[in-house]
Design an enzyme around this catalytic site. Structure first.
Site, mmCIF file in Angstrom:
data_model
loop_
_atom_site.group_PDB
_atom_site.id
_atom_site.type_symbol
_atom_site.label_atom_id
_atom_site.label_comp_id
_atom_site.label_asym_id
_atom_site.label_seq_id
_atom_site.Cartn_x
_atom_site.Cartn_y
_atom_site.Cartn_z
ATOM 1 N N TYR A 1 -30.382 -7.278 0.041
ATOM 2 C CA TYR A 1 -31.206 -7.111 -0.918
ATOM 3 C C TYR A 1 -32.286 -7.094 -1.002
ATOM 4 C CZ TYR A 1 -33.489 -10.162 -5.319
ATOM 5 O OH TYR A 1 -33.856 -10.278 -6.225
ATOM 6 N N LEU B 1 -29.021 -23.149 -6.859
ATOM 7 C CA LEU B 1 -29.496 -24.779 -7.365
ATOM 8 C C LEU B 1 -29.494 -24.664 -8.736
ATOM 9 C CD1 LEU B 1 -28.976 -27.125 -4.828
ATOM 10 C CD2 LEU B 1 -31.192 -26.633 -4.794
HETATM 11 N N1 UDP Z 1 -27.818 -24.605 -2.208
HETATM 12 C C1 UDP Z 1 -26.886 -25.429 -1.875
HETATM 13 N N2 UDP Z 1 -26.331 -25.375 -2.999
HETATM 14 C C2 UDP Z 1 -25.648 -24.420 -3.710
HETATM 15 C C3 UDP Z 1 -26.484 -23.458 -3.882
HETATM 16 C C4 UDP Z 1 -27.679 -23.643 -3.458
HETATM 17 O O1 UDP Z 1 -27.419 -26.210 -1.024
HETATM 18 O O2 UDP Z 1 -24.348 -24.316 -4.099
HETATM 19 C C5 UDP Z 1 -29.290 -24.638 -1.780
HETATM 20 C C6 UDP Z 1 -29.472 -22.886 -1.154
HETATM 21 O O3 UDP Z 1 -29.240 -23.032 0.209
HETATM 22 C C7 UDP Z 1 -30.689 -22.899 -0.620
HETATM 23 C C8 UDP Z 1 -31.385 -23.299 -2.121
HETATM 24 O O4 UDP Z 1 -30.250 -24.683 -2.797
HETATM 25 O O5 UDP Z 1 -31.704 -23.637 0.220
HETATM 26 C C9 UDP Z 1 -31.661 -22.656 -3.056
HETATM 27 O O6 UDP Z 1 -31.002 -21.660 -2.692
HETATM 28 P P1 UDP Z 1 -31.084 -20.715 -4.134
HETATM 29 O O7 UDP Z 1 -29.709 -19.559 -4.576
HETATM 30 O O8 UDP Z 1 -31.099 -21.486 -5.720
HETATM 31 O O9 UDP Z 1 -32.180 -20.169 -3.603
HETATM 32 P P2 UDP Z 1 -32.553 -19.102 -2.971
HETATM 33 O O10 UDP Z 1 -33.867 -19.989 -2.130
HETATM 34 O O11 UDP Z 1 -31.608 -18.959 -1.876
HETATM 35 O O12 UDP Z 1 -33.359 -17.777 -3.464
#
Ligand code: UDP
Length: 314
Positions: free
Chosen positions: A134, A181
């Site tokens: 991506y 998240l």
């Molecule tokens: N995360 C988590 N559980 C979930 C989804 C996300 O712990 O069910 C964590 C993920 O590992 C990262 C943070 O939340 O550390 C933000 O993830 P998100 O996918 O929202 O955004 P990214 O930073 O990947 O663009």
């Protein structure tokens, strides 16, 4: 505007309409929702690569390009969908803009273009080494835009989003496959999920969980409007968009508990592949050049707005 039926696109479309712009939203509805196109915007359901030529022949003073495939995990197992859907489509859009002399472009780039940072906060001059397909496709498009700006006089701005959250005026996050998240945690508060799995508790951060820089979608939309105004012919400017403040996954879950009043059961799970420990933007360049400053930077405000949207949709 491409992708104006999606999350960020719909909020930007709403703000553009509210500030008196004539807006045409082009979206194939592969992930967007027609009812997310704000009243007052014309909607064209089409593939951007196919429709851009005919549409731009009508004569527009700028394009905001939001349409993209944006699931990191999917990009790793189905790269063709991302190279074709993101890069090829964007190249067709750039060609059509050149053909019809469309002067300005604002592109939705991403913090994922940087990959694992050597330093935080992340500056626009940081090395770009995306760790997923991506991010690689978004970076490839950024490179193409730089070339078009230099060679053909395009006035271009790429905005590298950090973690977008919140909602505005009935427009919010409605992904069919939700991986982010805050919306997932709010699903627990809504009772549509049992618990939140927090990925990793042994990161080198204050509380062991990952740290991210959350930006309110309304502040993000404001930056797009400023970017349109500050685009310079023949230049490709790149700005990070975050608040410059990081919040850990634990802090996010705790703030969601406070906002919703729901206990939100949480468990720790294995790290998610490719997740950097800390992603925080330096937003200084956007402040200095665009005159942008986030007005809804407070995490409680961001989550409260997302919660209001989630509850209203039921
Ligand atoms: N995360 C988590 N559980 C979930 C989804 C996300 O712990 O069910 C964590 C993920 O590992 C990262 C943070 O939340 O550390 C933000 O993830 P998100 O996918 O929202 O955004 P990214 O930073 O990947 O663009």
């Amino acid at each position: 505007m491409t992708g104006g039926a999606g999350y960020v696109g719909s909020v930007c479309a709403a703000r553009l309409v509210e500030t008196g712009h004539d807006v045409v939203v082009v979206d194939d509805l592969s992930t967007g929702h027609e009812d997310a196109v704000p009243e007052g915007a014309r909607f064209v359901r089409a593939d951007i690569g196919e429709a851009a030529g005919d549409l731009l022949a009508e004569g527009y003073d700028g394009v905001l390009h939001f349409a993209a495939k944006s699931l990191v995990g999917e990009s790793m197992v189905d790269p063709a969908k991302y190279w074709n859907g993101n890069v090829l489509t964007s190249l067709k859009l750039l060609a059509a803009m050149r053909e019809h002399g469309t002067p300005r472009l604002v592109f939705s780039s991403t913090a994922a273009t940087y990959g694992e940072p050597e330093q935080v906060p992340i500056l626009e001059t940081a090395p770009t080494r995306p760790t997923n397909t991506y991010g690689a496709t978004k970076l490839a498009i950024d490179h193409a835009i730089t070339s078009y700006a230099k060679a053909h006089g395009l006035a271009a701005v790429s905005l590298r989003y950090f973690n977008v959250a919140g909602a505005y005026g009935g427009f919010g996050e409605r992904h069919t496959t939700e991986t982010h998240l805050i919306p997932i945690v709010l699903q627990v508060a809504m009772g549509t999920r049992d618990k939140i799995s927090i990925y990793g508790e042994d990161y080198p951060t204050a509380d062991g969980t990952c740290v991210r820089d959350y930006i309110h979608v309304l502040d993000l939309a404001a930056a797009h409007l400023l970017a349109l105004e500050h685009a310079v012919k023949g230049e490709h400017q790149v700005f990070n968009l975050g608040t410059g403040t990081g919040f850990s996954n634990r802090q996010v879950v705790q703030t969601c508990r406070e906002v919703t009043g729901h206990p939100i059961p949480a468990e720790f799970a294995a790290r998610r592949a490719g997740d950097p420990a800390v992603l925080v933007a330096s937003a200084d360049a956007a402040a200095e050049v665009l005159g942008w400053s986030p007005e809804r930077a407070d995490l409680t405000t961001i989550i409260s707005d997302a919660w209001e949207f989630t509850r209203a949709r039921g």
